[in-house]
Design a protein around this motif. Structure first.
Motif, PDB file in Angstrom:
ATOM      1  N   ARG A 131      69.153 -17.736 -78.906  1.00 26.29           N
ATOM      2  CA  ARG A 131      68.819 -19.111 -78.522  1.00 26.29           C
ATOM      3  C   ARG A 131      67.524 -19.167 -77.721  1.00 26.29           C
ATOM      4  N   GLU A 132      67.442 -18.312 -76.685  1.00 30.01           N
ATOM      5  CA  GLU A 132      66.352 -18.428 -75.718  1.00 30.01           C
ATOM      6  C   GLU A 132      65.021 -17.900 -76.238  1.00 30.01           C
ATOM      7  N   VAL A 133      65.043 -16.843 -77.014  1.00 27.73           N
ATOM      8  CA  VAL A 133      63.801 -16.219 -77.472  1.00 27.73           C
ATOM      9  C   VAL A 133      63.423 -16.676 -78.886  1.00 27.73           C
ATOM     10  N   TYR A 134      64.437 -16.802 -79.761  1.00 27.94           N
ATOM     11  CA  TYR A 134      64.155 -17.128 -81.162  1.00 27.94           C
ATOM     12  C   TYR A 134      64.409 -18.599 -81.513  1.00 27.94           C
ATOM     13  N   GLY A 135      65.044 -19.339 -80.598  1.00 28.02           N
ATOM     14  CA  GLY A 135      65.330 -20.736 -80.897  1.00 28.02           C
ATOM     15  C   GLY A 135      66.303 -20.904 -82.042  1.00 28.02           C
ATOM     16  N   VAL A 136      67.313 -20.031 -82.087  1.00 31.71           N
ATOM     17  CA  VAL A 136      68.297 -20.079 -83.165  1.00 31.71           C
ATOM     18  C   VAL A 136      69.691 -20.251 -82.561  1.00 31.71           C
ATOM     19  N   ALA A 137      70.356 -21.344 -82.947  1.00 33.62           N
ATOM     20  CA  ALA A 137      71.741 -21.578 -82.547  1.00 33.62           C
ATOM     21  C   ALA A 137      72.651 -20.977 -83.614  1.00 33.62           C
ATOM     22  N   LEU A 138      73.747 -20.383 -83.176  1.00 38.17           N
ATOM     23  CA  LEU A 138      74.625 -19.674 -84.104  1.00 38.17           C
ATOM     24  C   LEU A 138      76.062 -20.160 -84.004  1.00 38.17           C
ATOM     25  N   LEU A 139      76.790 -19.997 -85.088  1.00 37.67           N
ATOM     26  CA  LEU A 139      78.219 -20.268 -85.139  1.00 37.67           C
ATOM     27  C   LEU A 139      78.928 -18.952 -85.409  1.00 37.67           C
ATOM     28  N   GLU A 140      79.927 -18.632 -84.593  1.00 35.05           N
ATOM     29  CA  GLU A 140      80.650 -17.376 -84.782  1.00 35.05           C
ATOM     30  C   GLU A 140      81.699 -17.549 -85.862  1.00 35.05           C
ATOM     31  N   ARG A 141      81.684 -16.657 -86.814  1.00 33.32           N
ATOM     32  CA  ARG A 141      82.630 -16.672 -87.925  1.00 33.32           C
ATOM     33  C   ARG A 141      83.291 -15.305 -88.016  1.00 33.32           C
ATOM     34  N   SER A 142      84.476 -15.185 -87.450  1.00 35.37           N
ATOM     35  CA  SER A 142      85.188 -13.920 -87.447  1.00 35.37           C
ATOM     36  C   SER A 142      84.327 -12.857 -86.756  1.00 35.37           C
ATOM     37  N   SER A 143      83.868 -11.851 -87.489  1.00 37.13           N
ATOM     38  CA  SER A 143      83.067 -10.788 -86.868  1.00 37.13           C
ATOM     39  C   SER A 143      81.579 -10.946 -87.145  1.00 37.13           C
ATOM     40  N   THR A 144      81.187 -12.078 -87.728  1.00 37.70           N
ATOM     41  CA  THR A 144      79.773 -12.302 -88.020  1.00 37.70           C
ATOM     42  C   THR A 144      79.327 -13.656 -87.464  1.00 37.70           C
ATOM     43  N   TYR A 145      78.030 -13.896 -87.577  1.00 36.12           N
ATOM     44  CA  TYR A 145      77.445 -15.160 -87.115  1.00 36.12           C
ATOM     45  C   TYR A 145      76.664 -15.796 -88.253  1.00 36.12           C
ATOM     46  N   GLU A 146      76.673 -17.121 -88.265  1.00 39.00           N
ATOM     47  CA  GLU A 146      75.840 -17.836 -89.221  1.00 39.00           C
ATOM     48  C   GLU A 146      75.031 -18.884 -88.471  1.00 39.00           C
ATOM     49  N   VAL A 147      73.973 -19.341 -89.102  1.00 38.89           N
ATOM     50  CA  VAL A 147      73.034 -20.258 -88.452  1.00 38.89           C
ATOM     51  C   VAL A 147      73.654 -21.653 -88.320  1.00 38.89           C
ATOM     52  N   ASP A 148      73.553 -22.207 -87.127  1.00 40.92           N
ATOM     53  CA  ASP A 148      73.889 -23.610 -86.874  1.00 40.92           C
ATOM     54  C   ASP A 148      72.609 -24.396 -87.147  1.00 40.92           C
ATOM     55  N   GLU A 149      72.513 -24.979 -88.323  1.00 42.58           N
ATOM     56  CA  GLU A 149      71.271 -25.626 -88.762  1.00 42.58           C
ATOM     57  C   GLU A 149      70.832 -26.741 -87.820  1.00 42.58           C
ATOM     58  N   ASP A 150      71.753 -27.624 -87.442  1.00 41.58           N
ATOM     59  CA  ASP A 150      71.404 -28.748 -86.570  1.00 41.58           C
ATOM     60  C   ASP A 150      70.985 -28.247 -85.190  1.00 41.58           C
ATOM     61  N   GLY A 151      71.746 -27.316 -84.652  1.00 44.24           N
ATOM     62  CA  GLY A 151      71.426 -26.774 -83.328  1.00 44.24           C
ATOM     63  C   GLY A 151      70.086 -26.058 -83.316  1.00 44.24           C
ATOM     64  N   THR A 152      69.804 -25.320 -84.389  1.00 42.81           N
ATOM     65  CA  THR A 152      68.533 -24.599 -84.485  1.00 42.81           C
ATOM     66  C   THR A 152      67.363 -25.564 -84.582  1.00 42.81           C
ATOM     67  N   ARG A 153      67.536 -26.629 -85.381  1.00 41.57           N
ATOM     68  CA  ARG A 153      66.481 -27.640 -85.492  1.00 41.57           C
ATOM     69  C   ARG A 153      66.157 -28.241 -84.133  1.00 41.57           C
ATOM     70  N   GLU A 154      67.197 -28.525 -83.368  1.00 43.58           N
ATOM     71  CA  GLU A 154      67.010 -29.125 -82.041  1.00 43.58           C
ATOM     72  C   GLU A 154      66.303 -28.155 -81.095  1.00 43.58           C
ATOM     73  N   LEU A 155      66.720 -26.894 -81.105  1.00 46.53           N
ATOM     74  CA  LEU A 155      66.097 -25.895 -80.238  1.00 46.53           C
ATOM     75  C   LEU A 155      64.622 -25.720 -80.581  1.00 46.53           C
ATOM     76  N   ARG A 156      64.323 -25.641 -81.863  1.00 46.75           N
ATOM     77  CA  ARG A 156      62.943 -25.388 -82.273  1.00 46.75           C
ATOM     78  C   ARG A 156      62.069 -26.621 -82.087  1.00 46.75           C
ATOM     79  N   ARG A 157      62.666 -27.798 -82.148  1.00 48.12           N
ATOM     80  CA  ARG A 157      61.902 -29.017 -81.881  1.00 48.12           C
ATOM     81  C   ARG A 157      61.479 -29.051 -80.402  1.00 48.12           C
ATOM     82  N   ALA A 158      62.350 -28.540 -79.520  1.00 52.14           N
ATOM     83  CA  ALA A 158      62.040 -28.518 -78.085  1.00 52.14           C
ATOM     84  C   ALA A 158      60.927 -27.521 -77.777  1.00 52.14           C
ATOM     85  N   GLY A 159      60.747 -26.515 -78.611  1.00 55.97           N
ATOM     86  CA  GLY A 159      59.667 -25.549 -78.427  1.00 55.97           C
ATOM     87  C   GLY A 159      60.080 -24.362 -77.585  1.00 55.97           C
ATOM     88  N   PRO A 160      59.346 -23.259 -77.715  1.00 49.85           N
ATOM     89  CA  PRO A 160      59.689 -22.030 -76.991  1.00 49.85           C
ATOM     90  C   PRO A 160      59.325 -22.092 -75.521  1.00 49.85           C
TER      91      PRO A 160
END
Length: 201
Positions: free
Chosen positions: A144-173
């Motif tokens: 989240r803090e360095v790459y601006g990527v929000a994630l959703l935990e799925r069992s033992s893996t993670y997938e991209v939270d598209e809406d959350g990532t868009r919001e993080l990256r819109r705010a800028g690094p």
């Protein structure tokens, strides 16, 4: 040579046979990579316990001035050598130690530096960040803090939270400190881009 001399990779079984030592770890250090659009490679933890007395000498670099990032990528992590880490007798040996007496039962932590990143971390493909978190190399907070990527935990893996990532990256690094150490922007390397490194045609 028990460490990674000139990028060679001696198997721990050979090292244990030739030296009074028992390998504790031989694994990638996720936190050592320089973050970027293309992150740097990971350093290796080759820590060991002495099974007999020995004398240790090391000549290296990249402990303070770490591998530099380019084009907005962050510098990689440092080389480090620590005697008896986490104990009252812990001693930071650095990369220029000569004739250090290692006694039976001592533990030595050695981690090699990670490579510098290329390009701004916020431009790394979110799927690649999710893969690094799923593989255990970086954690969701760093994603989240360095790459601006929000994630959703799925069992033992993670997938991209598209809406959350868009919001993080819109705010800028967040601004990164300029310097020569780990997770900083190299003052010269930050201005070097792919275009400036191409040979004229």
């Amino acid at each position: 040579m028990i460490f990674i001399g000139e990028a060679t990779n001696q198997p721990v079984e050979v090292l244990e046979r030739l030296n009074p030592m028992r390998a504790l770890r031989c694994e990638a250090v996720g936190t050592s990579c320089g973050h970027g659009t293309f992150r740097g490679g990971f350093g290796i933890d080759r820590s060991f316990e002495a099974t007999g007395d020995m004398v240790l000498t090391i000549h290296g670099d990249r402990a303070e001035v770490t591998p530099f990032g380019l084009a907005g990528g962050l510098n990689g992590g440092p080389n480090m050598l620590v005697l008896n880490p986490g104990t009252a007798g812990e001693q930071e040996l650095g990369m220029h130690s000569v004739g250090v007496e290692i006694k039976k039962g001592d533990r030595v932590l050695y981690r090699s530096n990670g490579g510098g990143g290329f390009g701004a971390p916020f431009e790394r493909a979110p799927e690649a960040v999710a893969r690094d978190v799923s593989d255990g190399y970086i954690d969701p907070t760093l994603a989240r803090e360095v790459y601006g990527v929000a994630l959703l935990e799925r069992s033992s893996t993670y997938e991209v939270d598209e809406d959350g990532t868009r919001e993080l990256r819109r705010a800028g690094p967040a601004a990164h400190e300029v310097g020569y150490g780990p997770e900083q922007l190299h003052p010269v390397g930050r201005n070097v881009t792919l275009e400036t490194t191409r040979a004229p045609t």
